[in-house]
Structure formats: structure tokens, C-alpha cells
Design an enzyme around this catalytic site. Structure first.
Site, PDB file in Angstrom:
ATOM      1  N   LYS A  28      12.734  17.278 -59.745  1.00 14.85           N
ATOM      2  CA  LYS A  28      13.015  18.584 -59.122  1.00 14.85           C
ATOM      3  C   LYS A  28      13.381  18.426 -57.640  1.00 14.85           C
ATOM      4  O   LYS A  28      14.359  19.004 -57.173  1.00 14.85           O
ATOM      5  CB  LYS A  28      11.806  19.524 -59.290  1.00 14.85           C
ATOM      6  N   THR A  29      12.598  17.606 -56.931  1.00 13.56           N
ATOM      7  CA  THR A  29      12.911  17.382 -55.513  1.00 13.56           C
ATOM      8  C   THR A  29      14.285  16.719 -55.390  1.00 13.56           C
ATOM      9  O   THR A  29      15.109  17.083 -54.542  1.00 13.56           O
ATOM     10  CB  THR A  29      11.834  16.476 -54.863  1.00 13.56           C
ATOM     11  N   ASP A  58       8.564  23.740 -52.948  1.00 14.06           N
ATOM     12  CA  ASP A  58       7.882  23.102 -54.058  1.00 14.06           C
ATOM     13  C   ASP A  58       6.624  23.909 -54.383  1.00 14.06           C
ATOM     14  O   ASP A  58       6.070  24.560 -53.492  1.00 14.06           O
ATOM     15  CB  ASP A  58       7.501  21.668 -53.646  1.00 14.06           C
ATOM     16  N   THR A  96       5.704  23.882 -61.756  1.00 13.11           N
ATOM     17  CA  THR A  96       5.391  23.161 -62.985  1.00 13.11           C
ATOM     18  C   THR A  96       5.421  24.135 -64.163  1.00 13.11           C
ATOM     19  O   THR A  96       5.604  23.742 -65.292  1.00 13.11           O
ATOM     20  CB  THR A  96       4.002  22.504 -62.888  1.00 13.11           C
ATOM     21  N   ARG A 118       9.471   9.118 -62.573  1.00 12.94           N
ATOM     22  CA  ARG A 118       8.576   8.604 -61.521  1.00 12.94           C
ATOM     23  C   ARG A 118       7.663   7.510 -62.072  1.00 12.94           C
ATOM     24  O   ARG A 118       7.463   6.484 -61.424  1.00 12.94           O
ATOM     25  CB  ARG A 118       7.726   9.732 -60.931  1.00 12.94           C
TER      26      ARG A 118
HETATM   27  N1  LIG Z   1      17.430  12.111 -63.433  1.00  8.59           N
HETATM   28  C1  LIG Z   1      17.014  11.105 -62.666  1.00  8.59           C
HETATM   29  N2  LIG Z   1      17.761  10.005 -62.523  1.00  8.59           N
HETATM   30  C2  LIG Z   1      17.313   8.977 -61.789  1.00  8.59           C
HETATM   31  N3  LIG Z   1      16.141   8.968 -61.111  1.00  8.59           N
HETATM   32  C3  LIG Z   1      15.376  10.050 -61.211  1.00  8.59           C
HETATM   33  C4  LIG Z   1      15.773  11.167 -61.976  1.00  8.59           C
HETATM   34  N4  LIG Z   1      14.813  12.100 -61.879  1.00  8.59           N
HETATM   35  C5  LIG Z   1      13.865  11.607 -61.079  1.00  8.59           C
HETATM   36  N5  LIG Z   1      14.192  10.354 -60.691  1.00  8.59           N
HETATM   37  C6  LIG Z   1      13.366   9.480 -59.855  1.00  8.59           C
HETATM   38  O1  LIG Z   1      12.008   9.858 -60.002  1.00  8.59           O
HETATM   39  C7  LIG Z   1      11.383  10.022 -58.732  1.00  8.59           C
HETATM   40  C8  LIG Z   1      10.618  11.325 -58.764  1.00  8.59           C
HETATM   41  O2  LIG Z   1      11.525  12.401 -58.738  1.00  8.59           O
HETATM   42  P1  LIG Z   1      11.233  13.737 -57.929  1.00  8.59           P
HETATM   43  O3  LIG Z   1      10.422  13.450 -56.704  1.00  8.59           O
HETATM   44  O4  LIG Z   1      12.534  14.415 -57.735  1.00  8.59           O
HETATM   45  O5  LIG Z   1      10.345  14.510 -58.973  1.00  8.59           O
HETATM   46  P2  LIG Z   1       9.720  15.981 -58.865  1.00  8.59           P
HETATM   47  O6  LIG Z   1       9.996  16.643 -60.160  1.00  8.59           O
HETATM   48  O7  LIG Z   1      10.197  16.661 -57.638  1.00  8.59           O
HETATM   49  O8  LIG Z   1       8.185  15.683 -58.738  1.00  8.59           O
HETATM   50  P3  LIG Z   1       7.064  16.644 -58.058  1.00  8.59           P
HETATM   51  O9  LIG Z   1       6.945  17.821 -58.980  1.00  8.59           O
HETATM   52  O10 LIG Z   1       5.841  15.754 -58.085  1.00  8.59           O
HETATM   53  O11 LIG Z   1       7.523  16.975 -56.695  1.00  8.59           O
HETATM   54  C9  LIG Z   1      12.500   9.969 -57.686  1.00  8.59           C
HETATM   55  O12 LIG Z   1      12.296   8.920 -56.811  1.00  8.59           O
HETATM   56  C10 LIG Z   1      13.759   9.643 -58.414  1.00  8.59           C
HETATM   57  O13 LIG Z   1      14.221   8.376 -57.991  1.00  8.59           O
END
Ligand SMILES: Nc1ncnc2c1ncn2[C@@H]1O[C@H](COP(=O)(O)OP(=O)(O)OP(=O)(O)O)[C@@H](O)[C@H]1O
Length: 357
Positions: free
Chosen positions: A77-78, A122, A171, A230
Site C-alpha cells: 500500500k505504501t 496510513d 487493513t 514484505r
Molecule cells: N507488488 C510489489 N512488487 C514488488 N515489491 C513489492 C510489491 N508490494 C510490496 N513490495 C515490497 O514489499 C515491501 C512492503 O511494501 P509496503 O511497505 O508498500 O507494504 P504496506 O502494504 O504499505 O505495508 P503496511 O500496511 O505495513 O504499511 C516493500 O519494500 C516493497 O519492496
């Protein structure tokens, strides 16, 4: 998983297979984040729809609609919010619901945004109520009312805001009040990733980290990553360490399996806690049904830890079921731990009662 509770998120972050980011993740994730939609792996529908939303906004020379991203931690998401900003060639400001406890905190952020800026919020479901109400007007009319003074003498001073794009992440979209949910022009639900997509994530990250890995090694790590990029990236780093110390650096299936055995992450991505819960359920209670409190005492964990940290993945994997009579192991759980279920008892209707009473 109840990610509203910080303690659970923290407890889970300490696990190698926890989906919340730990300190090391935060340090390396910036380097591993895909920079544009083309680099973003999987989530085909979300990518396609978002691509249209962003292209259309660019063609109109307008700010993109507000975007709501829902899905479990670690699914990207981030990363997507940063991609939205990059695709719109706009700056991004990152904050979170828990950081905005007063409407004034939000007013300060909103009033300092530049035109077109992306505001990533977030855990948007954890914002305070007054801040949430201020956000309604900001999203719809690009305006906030700043309240000056208290009691009967308080006055609302309207403040115009530049157009901006709010990217909210949660979430669970169901936790958002409908008036807030309705103000997003585009809502995307992020799904867990399939093995092939995770393998691509792992190969890509290995390339960026200068780690040598063969397809069998990537498949082995992907299978243990619980559908979450992740976790895939974190397991890759631990396997890399093992490959460097115990072998010649190349990650193969054998090396990945041996490394993750050291870290007690099994072939399906279960760790010690998950297996402890399953083992207690099978070995002490014959597969259940057993009450949550009893199960928690048996594994020496808090009720909440079992319910919110271990169980969601076990349920998702079809290994455990929550029934009105208590927790019950499924046939897949017996198979996964290599145990034989007790002989089915007759339920008196000629049909075997699979789980016993
Ligand atoms: N579709 C994707 N392709 C490649 N790498 C990804 C992808 N999605 C996530 N990642 C990797 O996974 C890691 C976590 O992603 P991210 O921080 O965006 O998750 P998030 O959903 O925002 O988590 P949170 O809810 O904990 O903030 C990032 O470092 C990224 O490199």
C-alpha cells in the site's frame, strides 16, 4: 488479524513471518520499492484500474481522485501511494491515523500541502473522530474550518486548501465510516500474492541486493512467504546470510530450505507459534473443539496472541476453523504435521462425525 491493536502489531513484527514492518525492513524497503506501475508486480486489476485513473487525471491536467487502498500489512500500500505520486510527478507527504489525534494536527498538515501533492494517510481508520470530520470537508471541497476559541465564543474560520490527492490505507475498509469511504473516488482491495508473483518479487529483490538465486531457491522462499512481499523480502535476506556463511552465496532450493529450517519457518510458512498452536490442538485436544482460553493456556501464550497473531493465518490456510463449539483442526492440519487423526466417532445417524464432539 486485528491490526488496530499496536501491541499485536508489535508482537507480530518480532516474528520472521510477521507482516508488520520491523526496523530492518524499514531500512531496506526504500531500496526495494518498485518506482512505477510497470515495476509493481501482481495486483493486475488494481494496477490496470489505477493506471486509467492516473492517465485520465494527467490528460485533464487535474489532480487525481482520492484513492483508498485496503489490504493486509506488507502487500504494497505504501509502495503504491509512492507510485501514485511519482506517476503524477507530485510530491508526497506521509503520515498515519494514530499520528493525527487532534483536528488541529490535520489542519496543520492540510494547510501546508502544495497543489497536487499526494497525502498518504496510513491506518486511516485509526484517526480521531474530530480529525475525521475535518477530513470530510477537506476531501470534498478542499476547505477546512479552523475553530478558534472555545465555548459559545468559538468561531470557525474557513481555510481554502489547494487541490490534493488523499491516498488512504487501511487493513480493513469495513472499519471506515461510510461518509469517509464514500469520499474516495477509487477504492482498491489488495489481495495476497500467489507463488509465481512472489517468486518475481524475490528475483527482483535479489537483483537489487546483488544476491545470486536460482529459480528453485526463489520458489522455496515464495512458498514460505504467506502471500506477502514484505515477508518474502525478509526471508530472502535471512536465506542470503545463510548462503554466504554456510555455502558459496548461491541460493538454491536446498539452501533456502536449510536456512529457513534454522529460523523455524516451515514449508508452508508456519513459524514456531503457529505450529505450537496446531500441535496443542492436535496432540492435546485430539483436534478439538477446544475453547480459545484453554488452547492459549496450553501453548503458554496470551489469548489475544493466539487469536490475533497465530490464528488468522491458520484459518486462511485452511488448517484451523473457528466454530461455535471452539477451535477445530481440519484434516489438512493433521496432514501438515504428519499426524493421523483419531478414528471418527459415530454421531448416531450412521454418518461419521469428523471432528468428534
Ligand atoms: N507488488 C510489489 N512488487 C514488488 N515489491 C513489492 C510489491 N508490494 C510490496 N513490495 C515490497 O514489499 C515491501 C512492503 O511494501 P509496503 O511497505 O508498500 O507494504 P504496506 O502494504 O504499505 O505495508 P503496511 O500496511 O505495513 O504499511 C516493500 O519494500 C516493497 O519492496
Amino acid at each position: 488479524m486485528n491490526w488496530d491493536d499496536t501491541t499485536d502489531a508489535e508482537a507480530a513484527a518480532e516474528r520472521l513471518v510477521g507482516a508488520a514492518a520491523d526496523g530492518e525492513d524499514q531500512a531496506v524497503e526504500a531500496a526495494l520499492r518498485p518506482k512505477d506501475l510497470g515495476e509493481f508486480i501482481g495486483q493486475e486489476k488494481v494496477r490496470e484500474q489505477l493506471d486509467l485513473v492516473l492517465r485520465a487525471a494527467r490528460a485533464r491536467g487535474a489532480t487525481a481522485d482520492h484513492v483508498l487502498l485496503s489490504g493486509a500489512p506488507g502487500l504494497g500500500k505504501t509502495t503504491l501511494s509512492m507510485i501514485i505520486a511519482a506517476e503524477m510527478e507530485a510530491p508526497i507527504r506521509i503520515t498515519s491515523g494514530p499520528a493525527i489525534q487532534h483536528a488541529g494536527d490535520l489542519a496543520a498538515i492540510l494547510s501546508s500541502l502544495q497543489e497536487g501533492e499526494v497525502l498518504f494517510l496510513d491506518e486511516i481508520h485509526r484517526m480521531s473522530r474530530p480529525a475525521e470530520e475535518m477530513l470530510y470537508m477537506a476531501m470534498e471541497d478542499f476547505r477546512v474550518d479552523v475553530i478558534v476559541g472555545k465555548g459559545p465564543g468559538a468561531t470557525a474560520i474557513p481555510l481554502e486548501l489547494p487541490p490534493f490527492t488523499l491516498v488512504g490505507a487501511t487493513t480493513r475498509a469495513g472499519l471506515l465510516p461510510p461518509p469517509l469511504r464514500d469520499r474516495f473516488g477509487f477504492t482498491a482491495h489488495m489481495e495476497f500474492y500467489g507463488p509465481a508473483e512472489l517468486e518475481r518479487v524475490i528475483h527482483r529483490s535479489a537483483g537489487l541486493l546483488d544476491v545470486e538465486i536460482d529459480p528453485t531457491g526463489a520458489a522455496e522462499i515464495a512458498g514460505r512467504s504467506r502471500g506477502t512481499p514484505r515477508i518474502a523480502n525478509r526471508l530472502l535476506r535471512r536465506v542470503r546470510d545463510y548462503a554466504q556463511v554456510k555455502a558459496d552465496g548461491l541460493i538454491t532450493q536446498e539452501i533456502a530450505a536449510a536456512a529457513l529450517a534454522v529460523y523455524e519457518v516451515d514449508a508452508r510458512g508456519l513459524d514456531r507459534l503457529d505450529r505450537g498452536v496446531l500441535e496443542a490442538l492436535l496432540k492435546l485436544f485430539g483436534g478439538g473443539p477446544v475453547g480459545l482460553s484453554t488452547l492459549a493456556v496450553a501453548v503458554g501464550e496470551e489469548r489475544e496472541t493466539v487469536e490475533e497473531v497465530a490464528e488468522p493465518f491458520l484459518v486462511r490456510e485452511g488448517l484451523l476453523a473457528r466454530t461455535p463449539r471452539g477451535r477445530v483442526a481440519t484434516p489438512a492440519a493433521w496432514a501438515h504435521l504428519g499426524l493421523t487423526p483419531p478414528r471418527p466417532q459415530s454421531s448416531g445417524n450412521g454418518q461419521p462425525d469428523l471432528f468428534g464432539a
